[in-house]
Design an enzyme around this catalytic site. Structure first.
Site, short mmCIF file in Angstrom:
data_model
loop_
_atom_site.label_atom_id
_atom_site.label_comp_id
_atom_site.label_asym_id
_atom_site.label_seq_id
_atom_site.Cartn_x
_atom_site.Cartn_y
_atom_site.Cartn_z
N GLY A 289 5.11 -12.32 -9.64
CA GLY A 289 4.38 -11.37 -10.48
C GLY A 289 5.29 -10.17 -10.72
O GLY A 289 6.50 -10.23 -10.46
N ASN A 290 4.72 -9.08 -11.18
CA ASN A 290 5.53 -7.92 -11.57
C ASN A 290 6.49 -7.44 -10.47
O ASN A 290 7.67 -7.19 -10.72
CB ASN A 290 4.61 -6.78 -12.04
CG ASN A 290 5.34 -5.47 -12.24
OD1 ASN A 290 5.33 -4.61 -11.36
ND2 ASN A 290 6.01 -5.32 -13.37
N GLY B 14 6.37 -14.97 -4.43
CA GLY B 14 5.66 -14.42 -5.58
C GLY B 14 6.56 -14.38 -6.80
O GLY B 14 7.80 -14.51 -6.69
N LYS C 219 -8.56 2.56 -4.19
CA LYS C 219 -8.31 1.23 -4.73
C LYS C 219 -9.59 0.72 -5.36
O LYS C 219 -10.69 1.11 -4.95
CB LYS C 219 -7.89 0.28 -3.61
CG LYS C 219 -7.10 -0.91 -4.08
CD LYS C 219 -5.68 -0.49 -4.44
CE LYS C 219 -4.70 -1.59 -4.47
NZ LYS C 219 -3.31 -1.12 -4.33
#
Ligand code: GLU
Length: 432
Positions: free
Chosen positions: A220-221, A218, A106
């Site tokens: 987001g994507n 959320g 990451k």
């Protein structure tokens, strides 16, 4: 960034519990408790106003026994090395549970992408590659998008790497834009992957998706395509989504009496996941505090924002109707939340299983890059469905065989696979 608990301590705590149950050799556990390599570097950027600003970048490579390190890069103002360590560790388990031949990594940059111009963002992306290019590559570490990063950014990064090595190398980054080595289906992949798991969990729990309501954290994507998938693939209703409003600098929950229409919300959300509040209200949406999402009358909770939001405080507000929690985000539920789920027999699809659709499609993207031959969207999504369904079944089997909670079962599957790969490579026979 976890607010309540350091994410890396949480990742280690989860691992330690399962290592004990598996009676893992203490030395082997010590190898897996920490990342193999960590990079920390500064990225100088000439800002649009002419000033020079220096950004902090990271890359952590947790384990590459099963294949090249793999995992996203986050651009976030509250990024820390410990968060990146935790997320890199979870990537190792994620790739192993999905049974794709990749390890875990990451990266991150401490910055607020919504406060940067396109030219400034491009410089950060190219600077990140400038610092890391000797230690990444299709055969050793393959980054991808995550919170705060986009396909366009992956396109710039891939270009910079290709320029530096003097060879077009699309397989070094995944999540690239279509037309620049990207794969069809990658945009939908993580959210749809969550929904394939939800579908399998509902079969297992004998729940009727068409009569089910989900509450999603959320937008987001991941949350966007989980919401679309819940409505369009399963025929269920989504009571609400929440989003971090970058103008107000706080989160809000958006609900609608008929259930939200994710395709409509997609037309009024910006690229950073902030929904246009005025347009939502004009369309009959009720806007509440960010934590309100967890209080909604729902059968399924899908936390798909960032880590640590389902914790000792927020679970107290959770509706007693909830039967299933599908972790779209990485690390959204703290150990305290886990204890609550166990005590209340709430079925949990742990993060690194539930959101493995993104990295699995990244793997498909790399395979297509290597072949230089591209699949149709249907082909990508059907392969993804097969992979997610198999992974889900493997973890449920382990959970039933060992009589353990789903998160522990997923860890057991992953740790066993990673340790096996280390053994086969001779890493555990004194070659370290
Ligand atoms: N950032 C995504 C994750 O956390 C995808 C990683 C990838 O595609 O490599 O799983």
């Amino acid at each position: 960034m976890s607010g309540q608990i350091n994410a890396f301590e949480m990742a280690q705590k989860q691992f330690d519990g399962v290592a004990k149950q598996l009676k893992l050799d203490a030395g082997v556990a010590e190898v897996l408790r920490f990342p193999m390599r960590e990079f920390s570097f500064r990225i100088p950027v000439r800002m649009d106003d002419g000033s020079l600003r220096v950004f902090q970048g990271f890359r952590v490579q947790h384990n590459d026994a099963r294949g090249p390190n793999k995992g996203g890069i986050r651009f976030h103002p509250a990024e820390t090395l410990d968060t990146v360590r935790a997320l890199a560790t979870w990537m190792t388990w994620k790739c192993a549970v999905a049974d794709i031949p990749l390890g875990g990594g990451k990266g991150g940059v401490i910055c607020d992408p919504s406060a940067l111009s396109t030219a400034e963002k491009e410089q950060i992306c190219r600077g990140w590659v400038g610092a890391m290019w000797k230690n990444i590559g299709p055969r050793n570490d393959v980054p991808a998008p995550d919170v705060g990063t986009t396909p366009q950014m992956m396109g710039w990064m891939m270009d910079e790497y290709s320029r530096l090595v003097g060879q077009f190398t699309p397989g070094v980054f995944t999540g690239k834009p279509l037309g620049s080595g990207g794969s069809l289906g990658r945009t939908e992949a993580t959210g749809y992957g969550v929904i394939y798991h939800v579908r399998e969990a509902m079969k297992h729990l004998k729940m009727d998706p068409k009569k089910s309501v989900a509450a999603i954290e959320g937008f987001g994507n991941v949350a966007q395509y989980a919401a679309i998938g819940f409505v369009e693939l399963l025929g269920g209703k989504v009571a609400c989504v929440s989003c971090y409003d970058r103008h107000a600098k706080k989160s809000f929950t958006y609900s609608h009496k008929n259930g939200i229409d994710p395709r409509f919300l997609l037309t009024i959300v910006d690229e950073y996941g902030t929904i246009n509040q005025a347009k939502a209200e004009a369309a009959g949406y009720v806007v509440e505090d960010g934590d309100a999402w967890i209080t909604k009358d729902a059968d399924v909770l899908i936390p798909a924002a960032i880590e640590g939001h389902v914790n000792g405080d927020t679970i107290k507000k959770m509706s007693s109707r909830v039967k299933l929690v599908a972790e779209g985000a990485n690390g959204p539920c703290t150990p305290e939340a886990d204890e609550f789920f166990k005590a209340n027999k709430i079925f949990n699809i742990p993060d690194f299983l539930c959101n493995a659709g993104g990295v699995t499609t990244s793997y498909f993207e790399q395979v297509q890059n290597d072949m230089n031959y591209y699949w149709t969207k249907e082909e990508v999504l059907s392969r993804l469905d097969t992979k997610m369904t198999e992974a889900f079944k493997g973890v449920v089997e382990m959970s039933e065989k060992e009589g353990v909670y789903m998160r522990d079962a997923a860890y057991m599957v992953s740790i066993t696979r990673v340790v096996k790969a280390m053994e086969l490579r001779g890493w555990l026979a004194g070659t370290w």
